[in-house]
Design a protein around this motif. Structure first.
Motif: not given
Length: 523
Positions: A26-52
């Motif tokens: 539940a905590v993980r899902e809530a975090a992902i939901l908040q990241l989707a709706h209240d997180g940074p702009p898409t351009r900044q967020l996509t940079a984390y797709l290559r996170d180590e």
């Protein structure tokens, strides 16, 4: 919560989501939901797709899945093509999820000449189809709109569904769901696959394949199903859907038409009723063919007369005679006179043309003193047809609904009664409101929604709240039904478009619920 904190929550959990406790999930899902709706702009967020850290990258991909931003789709497609196997497959799963959730054709997201991306998308789509079909309950019922979700998969989804259908080692329920889903995804292209299933050793698979074929309303498919009626060794699982398909299209060969007449005259009562309905549809379709029309109507009239003189359970014979009469079209006056003189009110009411007289005869059967036992579905069907045909008032509908809404009745019978009550004024519903409210906790979702629609349109706020909840987290068919019902019942509330992306739809549903509760407090 900052993006670093959100990423930490995503990273800190075990990599295998199945290993998470309910609280951690539940905590993980809530975090992902908040990241989707209240997180940074898409351009900044996509940079984390290559996170180590792979957990962070996959968590961000799941958050991007909740966004319908085209840049997020492009970033996921690029990551699915270029990252190493484990991460690339996770990105492909997120990409497939976006396509299905937002009804974006998958072919528009997968660039040509990218074999690795194509292979990963195929694998991700196969997993998603298995997962999606595995979460559904009874095939066909309540899931017609859930199958529509796979439309965005296009030919790839159709190919996976065909594999499931033809794989005898798969669970029977999943294969049955796949039959119905293939019809939605591939339309008439599913015909050959479903025809092959008519030879399946499992009776229920033959039934679902036949019924799904019939739903295509394809003349060729109907002709193939009608051809099965001529065979001696055809079980009920195939014959019954074949008759339903013929009734839907009304188009069969002359040979099948002759066999329908024979079924009406000689088959057991329940099968003969289905054959009579199919035959009547064929008569209407071939209205210009006087010979076919004459022979079809003669067969139905013959069976009405035979049932009236048969020596069997009086209740069952009466119910079947009434059904035959309602399906037979114009009956000769001599036969109508005989029916009016029958001892059972169902037969008398079916033969009476005057609405007031017919309803007066029918009233003792609306709330029977004795149980109809195994013939209860027959009583419900005939009474429902007669009440609709004769424009009964709310008193008669309420009397009938009171006898059908109990726990001892089947879900189909309860749903019939609730649909008959839709639009009832609040003052008329009062004698039955407790029974209808009890159906809000019915095990069947379709019964819950039907009861909520009745209550909402009668001005009861409990129904409004149930419908708002259905809009928030319901299956697609529930969302559409609930949105339409609220729009009709509450003109003071803003209408919700059921085609909105899930996040926007849920936000509107939350505002609806708040307004309904505020109105209750004001009263």
């Amino acid at each position: 919560m900052s993006i670093l904190a959100l990423c930490f929550v995503v990273w800190a959990a075990p990599f295998d989501a199945a290993a998470l406790s309910a609280e951690a999930r539940a905590v993980r899902e809530a975090a992902i939901l908040q990241l989707a709706h209240d997180g940074p702009p898409t351009r900044q967020l996509t940079a984390y797709l290559r996170d180590e850290n792979a957990r962070v990258a996959i968590g961000v991909a799941q958050a991007l899945r909740l966004r319908s931003d085209p840049r997020a789709l492009l970033a996921l497609a690029e990551a699915a093509d270029r990252l190493e196997e484990e991460r690339g497959l996770a990105m492909a799963e997120a990409l497939v999820g976006v396509a299905l959730d937002h009804e974006v054709p998958l072919r528009d997201l997968v660039v040509p000449h990218a074999p690795l991306l194509h292979r990963r998308v195929e694998t991700a789509l196969r997993r998603e189809v298995y997962r999606h079909l595995g979460t559904l309950t009874r095939p066909q019922w309540d899931h017609a709109e859930d199958y529509r979700r796979l439309l965005a998969g296009g030919e790839r989804a159709a190919r996976v569904l065909r594999e499931i259908i033809l794989d005898g080692d798969r669970p029977e329920r999943m294969r049955a769901h796949a039959c119905w889903a293939l019809v939605r995804v591939d339309g008439r292209g599913s015909r050959d696959t479903l025809l092959a299933v008519l030879q399946d050793p499992f009776p229920q698979m033959r039934w679902h394949a036949s019924a799904a074929l019939g739903s295509l309303s394809s003349r060729k498919a109907t002709e193939r199903l009608a051809g099965l009626l001529d065979r001696e060794r055809v079980d009920k699982q195939t014959r019954s859907p074949a008759l339903t398909a013929i009734r839907a299209t009304g188009a069969v060969s002359k040979r099948a038409y002759v066999h329908l007449q024979r079924l009406v005259r000689t088959a057991k009562l329940d099968l003969a009723v289905q054959a009579a309905s199919a035959l009547r549809a064929c008569v209407r379709k071939n209205e210009g063919n006087a010979e076919l029309r004459k022979k079809g109507e003669e067969a139905i009239r013959y069976r009405v007369l035979l049932v009236l003189t048969a020596k069997g359970p009086a209740v069952g014979d009466a119910g079947y005679a009434a059904l035959f009469a309602l399906d037979a079209g114009p009956l000769p006056e001599s036969l109508l006179e005989r029916m009016r003189g029958h001892a059972h009110p169902l037969v008398q009411a079916a033969a009476t043309k005057d609405p007031a007289d017919a309803l007066a005869i029918l009233r003792p059967v609306l709330t029977p003193e004795q149980s109809w036992g195994s013939y209860e579905p027959l009583r419900v069907k005939v009474c429902d047809l007669l009440l609709r045909r004769h424009g009964a008032d709310w008193a008669d509908k309420l009397a009938f609904a009171r006898s059908v809404l109990g726990d001892h009745n089947t879900f189909a019978q309860r749903r019939t009664a609730l649909r008959l009550l839709q639009g009832i004024p609040r003052c008329e519903l009062d004698p039955l409101v407790a029974q209808v409210k009890r159906r809000l906790t019915d095990p069947r979702e379709s019964i819950q929604v039907a009861a909520a629609v009745v209550l909402s349109r009668a001005g009861h706020r409990e129904g409004d709240l149930i419908l708002a909840t259905a809009i928030y987290d319901g299956a697609p068919w529930r969302v559409r039904t609930a949105a339409d019902a609220l729009r009709l019942a509450r003109s003071d509330l803003p209408a919700v478009d059921p085609r909105l992306p899930p996040a926007e739809r849920r936000a509107q549903a939350q505002r609806l619920r708040a307004r309904i509760l505020a109105a209750d407090d004001g009263e």
